[in-house]
Design an enzyme around this catalytic site. Structure first.
Site, short mmCIF file in Angstrom:
data_model
loop_
_atom_site.label_atom_id
_atom_site.label_comp_id
_atom_site.label_asym_id
_atom_site.label_seq_id
_atom_site.Cartn_x
_atom_site.Cartn_y
_atom_site.Cartn_z
CG HIS A 161 1.36 -7.79 -3.27
ND1 HIS A 161 1.00 -7.23 -1.93
CD2 HIS A 161 0.11 -7.53 -3.84
CE1 HIS A 161 -0.19 -6.85 -2.02
NE2 HIS A 161 -0.78 -7.03 -3.05
CG ASP A 381 7.25 18.06 -5.65
OD1 ASP A 381 8.23 17.83 -6.83
OD2 ASP A 381 6.72 19.08 -5.15
#
Length: 440
Positions: A161, A381
């Site tokens: 983070h 994808d």
């Protein structure tokens, strides 16, 4: 998942070309410095039928992922370095840990009712409780490819983070996917890595607003699903005369209201003063800057916004809460952001922390929400189709809700963490269940 997974391989993926000497020291921005020290976890699930169209041998798929990741890391060079302090990443090309794991169960066992303890096993690390030595081993990013008995897969990715928020994670994963499909480095140009640190220069400050809130005992996390049609009904039901609440505002309002009612119904006399409450919302500031930043910008480009108190004695009203949610999110405007870019930034952060501290000391309930709605995790994808399911692992912080998009893009999935006692009460809230289904 009772049966244990089998580790097929552990590799360290390094960039296909070494990082130039002048880029070896990456400066974190002021906003990165304020970010929590844990990891941002992402899980992407792909069906067996989609995967088989690409490869029947999953070792081929694994190698494709490793090769394309190596290519992409030449552009995202800080992601394969090591955090040295709260202001610098050493871009030493040590690489990204990539684990290939094989599980003796079917993907459907996970997807029919995702449970947190099962989802955690699909990640390369425990994202919210990494030990200092483990953080150094893992580095900025780690990947786990999970292969199911049926041929389906789950890709678990954890980002530090300190350099990545949810928007950054989505951007990186889509860039990785484009590279895998053969549309990578030749056509994709990421934003300058140093852009955020130039806009928000690092400061001599260290604040971790979540570390003291993690790991509360006697908390439980449940998942609520809001369909697009139910959200439309909810927005109409709130009935604010001056504005029509957004989907995120409407769901936040309902969860805040329901959680607060559960707290009031289960509180013992004298146990806690629940005469007032506030809401805290994480706000993505990319589009709020002047000029606006690209949605692909790298780093922690967000800010907390904390509302003023709402009196709750005698009942909690829809409109008051909805108006407070909108007012809170809109606090983070151009003027607010400009202060974060000047020496006033330290005072802004101190004022925010003081507001939270005073509310806690008085026993007023603050409910926090982070919205990932609209981030393109369902677009990732790699060449075998888009995810069947995309999710995160909710932070184990009491009174926190994390909102993500459903696959159709119209609904919202909410992971909500409350005390065990309050969640048991919330699960029977008829008003909440009129608009949401309890999934786990």
């Amino acid at each position: 998942m009772a049966e244990k997974d089998e580790i097929m391989s552990n590799d360290r993926i390094k960039p296909s070309s070494p990082t130039p000497n002048h880029l070896l020291n990456f400066k974190l921005s002021f906003l990165d410095q304020l970010a929590p020290s844990f990891y941002v976890p992402i899980l992407l699930f792909y069906s067996a039928s989609d995967v088989r169209t690409f490869a029947t041998d999953l070792s081929v798929l694994s190698e494709k992922l490793k090769t394309s990741l190596s290519e992409l890391l030449t552009l995202y060079y800080p992601f394969c370095g090591r955090l040295r302090d709260n202001s610098t990443i050493d871009c030493n090309d040590q690489g990204v840990l990539f684990t290939h794991s094989k599980l003796p169960i079917h993907l459907s066992n996970i997807l029919k009712n995702p449970q947190l303890h099962n989802l955690y096993q699909l990640l390369p690390c425990a994202p919210y409780n990494p030990q200092p030595q483990e953080r150094d081993t893992l580095g900025i990013m780690a990947v786990q490819l999970n292969q199911f008995k049926c041929g389906g897969i789950a890709l678990g990715v954890c980002f530090s983070h300190k350099i990545a928020d949810a928007s950054t994670a989505a951007s990186f994963l889509n860039a990785w996917a484009a590279t895998s499909r053969g549309h990578g480095n030749s056509s994709f140009v990421p934003p300058p890595m140093e852009e955020t640190s130039l806009l928000f220069p690092p400061r001599n400050i260290s604040v971790d607003v979540t570390s003291s809130m993690l790991g509360h005992a006697n908390t439980v996390t449940k998942r609520f699903i809001f369909s697009g049609s139910n959200i439309s009904r909810l927005r109409q039901n709130i009935g604010c005369p001056n504005f029509n609440p957004s989907r995120v505002e409407a769901v936040t309002t309902l969860l805040w209201k329901s959680s607060l009612e559960a707290a009031k119904d289960t509180s013992d006399s004298g146990e806690e003063n629940i005469a007032a409450s506030s809401v805290c919302h994480v706000v993505n500031i990319r589009s709020r800057m002047v000029p606006a930043l690209s949605k692909y910008s790298i780093g922690n480009i967000w800010q907390y916004a904390v509302s003023s108190l709402v009196e709750v004695e005698g009942g909690v009203g829809w409109r008051d809460l909805a108006e407070r949610v909108r007012e809170t999110i809109r606090k983070v405007d151009g003027d607010y952001i400009r202060k974060l870019q000047t020496d006033e930034c330290v005072e802004v952060v101190k004022a925010l922390e003081e507001t939270r501290t005073v509310a806690a000391e008085k026993g007023n309930r603050c409910y926090a929400f982070s919205s990932w709605v609209g981030f393109e995790f369902y677009e990732v994808d790699f060449g075998w189709g888009k995810p069947t399911y995309a999710t995160t692992i909710a932070m184990p912080i009491k009174n926190l809700g994390v909102l993500t998009s459903t696959k159709d893009g119209d609904g919202i999935e909410a992971w909500l963490t409350l005390t065990t006692r309050e969640m048991a009460q919330l699960e029977h809230n008829a008003e909440l269940l009129n608009f949401a289904s309890l999934a786990s």
